[in-house]
Design a protein around this motif. Structure first.
Motif, PDB file in Angstrom:
ATOM      1  N   ASP A 374      -0.861  57.991  -7.767  1.00 22.44           N
ATOM      2  CA  ASP A 374      -0.074  57.142  -8.661  1.00 22.44           C
ATOM      3  C   ASP A 374       1.323  56.958  -8.080  1.00 22.44           C
ATOM      4  N   GLY A 375       1.764  55.762  -8.002  1.00 17.87           N
ATOM      5  CA  GLY A 375       3.104  55.464  -7.510  1.00 17.87           C
ATOM      6  C   GLY A 375       3.159  55.172  -6.031  1.00 17.87           C
ATOM      7  N   GLU A 377       0.920  53.442  -4.067  1.00 17.40           N
ATOM      8  CA  GLU A 377       0.613  52.043  -3.773  1.00 17.40           C
ATOM      9  C   GLU A 377       1.771  51.148  -4.210  1.00 17.40           C
ATOM     10  N   GLU A 378       2.368  51.465  -5.360  1.00 15.70           N
ATOM     11  CA  GLU A 378       3.510  50.680  -5.833  1.00 15.70           C
ATOM     12  C   GLU A 378       4.670  50.782  -4.853  1.00 15.70           C
ATOM     13  N   GLN A 379       4.866  51.970  -4.287  1.00 10.17           N
ATOM     14  CA  GLN A 379       5.942  52.150  -3.309  1.00 10.17           C
ATOM     15  C   GLN A 379       5.676  51.325  -2.058  1.00 10.17           C
ATOM     16  N   ARG A 381       3.958  48.603  -1.878  1.00 10.54           N
ATOM     17  CA  ARG A 381       4.156  47.184  -2.214  1.00 10.54           C
ATOM     18  C   ARG A 381       5.652  46.842  -2.258  1.00 10.54           C
ATOM     19  N   HIS A 390      13.701  49.903  -5.102  1.00 10.57           N
ATOM     20  CA  HIS A 390      12.558  50.357  -5.888  1.00 10.57           C
ATOM     21  C   HIS A 390      11.739  51.377  -5.106  1.00 10.57           C
ATOM     22  N   LEU A 394      10.904  55.226  -6.232  1.00 13.01           N
ATOM     23  CA  LEU A 394       9.513  55.679  -6.358  1.00 13.01           C
ATOM     24  C   LEU A 394       9.260  56.894  -5.481  1.00 13.01           C
TER      25      LEU A 394
END
Length: 642
Positions: A374-375, A377-379, A381, A390, A394
């Motif tokens: 969690d987090g 993949e967002e990082q 991106r 961001h 993250l």
């Protein structure tokens, strides 16, 4: 008057063998980039060649001429590193060939934003064929980032169209900026040679920072440092070369055999080579085999001017990629590379060798993983979209302990100044918090602070419930209870937060709960007072400590703690390992000795023993104590006042 001119840019050639790249460079610049005798003999470019191009508006460009033969694609990739505008050369009589396709894939993957197409050898074809070839090239480019590139017919032999190519290059440069930014010097090395009387010289395209004479640089992967003696751009000595330019650096303290093409220059300590990186990878399949790329396959990894072997592991269990598809992936390297976030890379298949694709480094020092938490993949991106703020936040949120600026910068692969700016901004906006008062600064989330502070408070309350008289726990023991995997400096910072919030009290090296520390401290003070009263009563003839504690009504542990407190507070003094006296008693002994000697009394142990009203058993260690503290001076068996 000319318009406001942008900084120098770098032009790189691309195209199939024998399509006229080197001869076009000669026609444009007056410099023959084929510099090796073997190149002259065989009529092909084997190594990178360099020249300087003057544009009509007065600007100058560095030119990198790359090999077109399939055997030298690695050199082509090295040459394309750091170029801002591509000059794609396609012979009108041959058209689009395998290396044309492969070279454009390299340019596309390396993120080269602009291109000019030179349609060469026009003197060998008729007008109808030339128009046909222009249409074919335009149709092919429609599926690339260079769909709008100018296509300029030119004959290197007659010179017709050469100036049109020069003008098209100038037009492509309008509004162009260097692909990389940053304040710290980074430069891949593409040539190494020796100049008589000067020593070792290297050349390359400066990715970021500024090169200046006297500057100290680190050579990676060797880790050796050197000083820049002099800097040249386009054959002229300069006092500062900015990023984006072709430069030659004369290096001190390094021999020719200590460097090689593929090495990397950086400011010392700013780049740590990595044996893996996370990336967005696009599979291009330039060989046209149509086969999928399987996860885990061995590949050639090109970064800067260096190529090493590695494996590509597609993220989240993805078994394969079809041509044209992309995904997040981790590249595992057999040799470390000096990577930073945002760097471009090329992958080539292991065997037979062809360009498989490539992409952009997103994280330079990730954990070994293929499944993203969690987090994570967002990082990735956020990094892909250029949202460093961001991404930094993250990264911190994923950590189980407070982190330093340097650790965040290293993990992601960015300059420390950039990471620090993001962390400070997040702290100002209260999305992250800075904890502790030590150096370096530590950043974490409010959630982690609250979890740890709550754990500290619960542990202390439980501890005091078992031992109401204890002042507190040692920090090491408290850390084992609350955060066993956190190192001492980071835990100390969180203890500071607990103290600041009123959930803990630090007493010496101990940590206690505020609700219990006061009562426990009062009890400890009372025990110390009891022991001091007994020490004053026995004076200069104390019993062994075991009995002294008993006479004071204390157990052995309580007695030791009380004695330690008295010494810490200065109310008692340690004479020997097992002999302690109240400070008032010791002061009385000191005054008695000085008065005795001032009155002409003997300085023997026997006489001084009587003056102190003690026995010889205690007099000897007491006098040795006074000798060491400058109260008395011993000469044989006689002492005198100091």
């Amino acid at each position: 008057m000319t318009e406001n001119l942008a900084p120098d840019l770098v032009l790189g050639t691309a195209g199939h063998i024998d399509h006229g790249k080197s001869s076009l460079v000669l026609a444009l610049t007056g410099t023959d980039p084929d510099r090796l005798a073997e190149e002259k003999k065989r009529g092909i470019t084997i190594e990178l060649g360099f020249a300087q191009l003057k544009l009509p508006d007065g600007r100058s460009m560095g030119v990198v001429d790359v090999p077109g033969h399939e055997r030298f694609v690695r050199q082509m990739i090295a040459g394309s590193t750091g170029i801002d505008v591509a000059l794609l050369v396609i012979a009108a009589d041959d058209g689009i060939m395998p290396q044309t396709v492969e070279h454009v894939a390299v340019l596309q993957t390396l993120g080269v934003p602009r291109a000019v197409v030179a349609l060469t050898k026009t003197d060998l074809v008729d007008e109808e064929w030339l128009l046909f070839m222009e249409e074919e090239v335009r149709a092919w480019l429609a599926n690339t980032p260079y769909a709008d590139a100018a296509i300029v017919p030119v004959s290197n032999r007659t010179g017709e169209g050469v100036e049109d190519v020069r003008l098209a290059i100038q037009q492509a440069c309008k509004g162009a900026s260097h692909l990389r930014t940053g304040s710290q010097l980074r430069m891949p090395v593409d040539r190494v040679f020796t100049i008589k009387g000067a020593g070792t010289v290297i050349t390359g395209t400066l990715w970021s920072g500024t090169a200046t004479p006297g500057q100290v640089v680190e050579v990676l992967p060797q880790g050796k440092t050197s000083r820049i003696r002099s800097v040249q751009m386009h054959g002229r000595d300069v006092q500062a070369a900015p990023a984006g330019n072709r430069v030659a650096l004369n290096l001190a303290d390094l021999d020719r055999d200590e460097l090689q093409p593929g090495d990397f220059l950086a400011e010392p300590g700013t780049v740590q080579p990595s044996d893996r990186f996370d990336a967005r990878f696009t599979y291009l399949d330039t060989a046209g085999r149509g086969k999928p790329l399987l996860t885990g396959v061995r590949v050639h990894v090109a970064h800067g001017t260096r190529e090493v072997l590695g494996r590509i592991l597609l993220a989240d269990g993805l078994p394969q990629l079809k041509p044209g598809e992309s995904c997040f992936a981790q590249i595992r390297l057999e040799e470390p590379l000096p990577l930073s976030a945002g760097d471009r890379f090329i992958l080539r298949t292991y065997s037979p060798v062809s360009v498989a694709g490539g992409g952009q480094v997103l994280q330079a020092h990730p954990r070994r993983r293929t499944m993203l938490r969690d987090g994570e993949e967002e990082q990735l991106r956020a990094l892909e979209q250029g949202d460093l703020q961001h991404a930094v936040e993250l990264n911190v949120k994923q950590q189980a302990a407070p982190v330093t600026v340097a650790e965040v910068a290293r993990a992601i692969g960015v300059e420390e100044a950039a990471a620090q700016a993001c962390l400070e901004e997040a702290a100002r906006k209260r999305r992250l918090v800075e904890v502790g008062s030590g150096t370096p600064a530590l950043f974490t989330t409010q959630a982690l602070v609250q979890r740890t502070v709550s754990a500290i408070e619960r542990t202390l309350i439980g501890f005091h419930a078992k031992d109401a008289k204890a002042v507190g726990l040692g920090k090491a023991q408290l850390a084992r209870e609350c955060a066993p995997r956190m190192d001492a400096s980071r835990f100390d910072a969180l203890v500071e937060e607990a103290v600041r919030e009123g959930k803990a009290v630090a007493v010496g090296g101990l940590v206690g709960h505020p609700s219990a520390v006061g009562a426990a401290q009062a009890a400890k003070d009372q025990e110390a007072d009891q022991l001091l009263a007994e020490m004053l009563r026995v004076g200069t003839t104390p019993p062994p400590l075991k009995y002294l504690f008993e006479q004071a009504g204390l157990g052995q542990n309580e007695g030791r703690q009380a004695l330690t407190k008295l010494v810490h507070d200065g109310r008692a003094q340690r004479i020997t390992e097992e002999l302690f006296l109240a400070t008032k008693t010791l002061d009385s002994c000191k005054q008695a000795i000085r008065a005795h000697l001032a009155a002409g009394g003997e300085g023997t142990v026997a006489a001084l023993k009587d003056a102190m009203n003690t026995s010889r058993k205690f007099a000897v260690p007491l006098l040795e104590y006074f000798d060491s503290h400058g109260v008395t001076k011993r000469d044989g068996d006689i002492r005198s006042a100091v």
